[in-house]
Scaffold this active site. Structure first.
Site, short mmCIF file in Angstrom:
data_model
loop_
_atom_site.label_atom_id
_atom_site.label_comp_id
_atom_site.label_asym_id
_atom_site.label_seq_id
_atom_site.Cartn_x
_atom_site.Cartn_y
_atom_site.Cartn_z
N ALA A 70 0.87 -1.18 0.00
CA ALA A 70 0.00 0.00 0.00
C ALA A 70 0.90 1.23 0.00
CB ALA A 70 -0.89 -0.02 1.24
N GLU B 244 4.34 -5.06 7.26
CA GLU B 244 3.64 -3.94 7.91
C GLU B 244 4.10 -3.70 9.34
OE1 GLU B 244 2.18 -6.45 6.26
OE2 GLU B 244 0.77 -5.64 4.80
N1 COA Z 1 4.60 3.05 -0.67
C1 COA Z 1 5.01 4.20 -1.22
N2 COA Z 1 6.16 4.35 -1.88
C2 COA Z 1 6.94 3.26 -1.98
C3 COA Z 1 6.59 2.02 -1.44
C4 COA Z 1 5.36 1.94 -0.76
N3 COA Z 1 4.91 0.78 -0.23
N4 COA Z 1 7.57 1.13 -1.71
C5 COA Z 1 8.51 1.81 -2.40
N5 COA Z 1 8.13 3.09 -2.58
C6 COA Z 1 8.86 4.17 -3.27
C7 COA Z 1 10.02 4.68 -2.45
O1 COA Z 1 9.58 5.64 -1.50
C8 COA Z 1 10.87 5.28 -3.55
O2 COA Z 1 10.30 6.52 -3.93
P1 COA Z 1 11.28 7.82 -4.17
O3 COA Z 1 12.22 7.39 -5.27
O4 COA Z 1 10.32 8.88 -4.59
O5 COA Z 1 11.97 8.05 -2.87
C9 COA Z 1 10.67 4.34 -4.72
O6 COA Z 1 9.44 3.65 -4.45
C10 COA Z 1 11.76 3.29 -4.86
O7 COA Z 1 11.86 2.61 -3.62
P2 COA Z 1 13.25 2.39 -2.84
O8 COA Z 1 12.93 2.18 -1.39
O9 COA Z 1 14.18 3.52 -3.16
O10 COA Z 1 13.79 1.07 -3.53
P3 COA Z 1 14.80 0.00 -2.91
O11 COA Z 1 15.18 -0.89 -4.02
O12 COA Z 1 15.89 0.67 -2.15
O13 COA Z 1 13.93 -0.83 -1.83
C11 COA Z 1 11.99 -2.02 -1.06
C12 COA Z 1 12.87 -1.63 -2.27
C13 COA Z 1 10.78 -2.76 -1.62
C14 COA Z 1 12.78 -2.93 -0.13
C15 COA Z 1 11.55 -0.76 -0.32
O14 COA Z 1 11.05 0.17 -1.25
C16 COA Z 1 10.50 -1.00 0.73
O15 COA Z 1 10.78 -1.51 1.79
N6 COA Z 1 9.22 -0.58 0.43
C17 COA Z 1 8.13 -0.65 1.38
C18 COA Z 1 7.64 -2.06 1.55
C19 COA Z 1 6.53 -2.10 2.59
O16 COA Z 1 6.71 -1.85 3.74
N7 COA Z 1 5.32 -2.45 2.12
C20 COA Z 1 4.16 -2.54 2.96
C21 COA Z 1 3.45 -1.27 3.03
S1 COA Z 1 2.03 -1.38 4.12
#
Ligand code: COA
Length: 260
Positions: A66, A134
């Site tokens: 999300a 989460e």
């Molecule tokens: N919601 C909003 N934005 C998100 C997102 C999410 N769930 N997951 C990734 N993004 C965005 C990041 O903020 C980033 O945006 P920006 O470039 O404007 O800063 C972009 O997507 C790329 O993500 P980034 O974190 O830089 O990539 P990464 O390769 O370093 O890491 C993940 C990848 C998937 C490990 C990491 O993005 C992450 O942990 N995301 C959240 C996962 C999560 O907690 N999901 C459950 C949500 S309830």
């Protein structure tokens, strides 16, 4: 509609729906939840569509959850409504009258895994990572994750994924029964489309009968489930496809199913 959060295209009878926010790893904001709901309702109503494949745009993610930026400022009431909106859309996918395949091309985290679990089959790239992280945000799954994962993989796996929040790789997800198949990343699209085409050639009303039996049977007692299966089985005898399938077997030819 260049600003749509989805891309939709048809390959024969297979509809491909792609969540298209690759710069945000296809995170599910409200607009995306609502667009998915509409796209699946349209696919359900279109008799030319026999199978749906759902995936995420870009090389990194199916859906990374999300949209955390959008969720951050929500009130408690808005949080509940956000959850209900996602749950309603995903329940709609689960109850689709035609098979839906999740093509998991990368991160399927939080709402992304929940979205994949609402599909009927999951095929993952060997590079995919799946999880319910989460807890790391001080949250819990809100789009059905605690419930669908429990039904799919049991208590131990659900408690591990939801309490620890650590992602698992595709091979472990297959061991746990969360994904059906794991394939080399370079072959994901070809193998998914082969699977989709196989389903697209099957008898649509029989596919629907199976989906209905599993949906109903998963939530009721054995007596009611068996009764329901018999009623659906009987219904198949009213279809041209059942006559075609049995005749084709006896005549040693390939059946031509029309969905009637
Ligand atoms: N919601 C909003 N934005 C998100 C997102 C999410 N769930 N997951 C990734 N993004 C965005 C990041 O903020 C980033 O945006 P920006 O470039 O404007 O800063 C972009 O997507 C790329 O993500 P980034 O974190 O830089 O990539 P990464 O390769 O370093 O890491 C993940 C990848 C998937 C490990 C990491 O993005 C992450 O942990 N995301 C959240 C996962 C999560 O907690 N999901 C459950 C949500 S309830």
């Amino acid at each position: 509609m260049s600003d749509s959060p989805l891309l939709t295209s048809d390959r024969g009878a297979v509809r491909l729906i792609t969540v298209n926010r690759p710069d945000k790893l296809n995170a599910l904001n409200l607009a995306t939840l609502d667009a998915l709901r509409e796209a699946f309702m349209a696919a359900a109503d279109d008799s030319a569509v026999r199978v749906v494949v759902l995936t995420g745009a870009g090389p990194k993610a199916f859906v990374a959850g999300a949209d955390i930026a959008q969720m951050k400022g929500l009130s408690a009431v808005e949080g509940r409504d956000f959850s209900l909106r996602g749950q309603r859309m995903m329940r709609g996918i689960e109850k689709m009258p035609k098979p839906v395949i999740a093509m998991i091309n990368g991160f399927a985290l939080g709402g992304g895994l929940e979205l994949a679990m609402s599909c009927h089959l999951r095929i993952a790239a060997d590079s995919a990572k799946l999880g319910q992280p989460e807890i790391n945000l001080g949250l819990i799954p809100g789009f059905g994750g605690s419930q669908r994962l429990l039904r799919l993989a049991g208590r131990a796996a659900t408690l591990e994924l939801c309490l620890l929040g650590a992602p698992i790789d595709a091979a472990r997800a297959q061991q746990l029964g969360i994904v059906n198949r794991v394939v080399p990343a370079a072959e994901l699209e070809t193998q998914t489309m082969q699977l989709a085409e196989q389903l697209a050639a099957a008898a649509p009303l029989a596919l629907r009968g199976v989906l209905d039996c599993i949906n109903v049977g998963g939530e009721c007692g054995i007596e009611e489930g068996l009764e329901y299966e018999s009623a659906q089985f009987g219904l198949m005898f009213a279809t041209q496809d059942m006559r075609e399938g049995t005749a084709a077997f006896l005549e040693r030819r390939k059946p031509d199913f029309t969905g009637r």
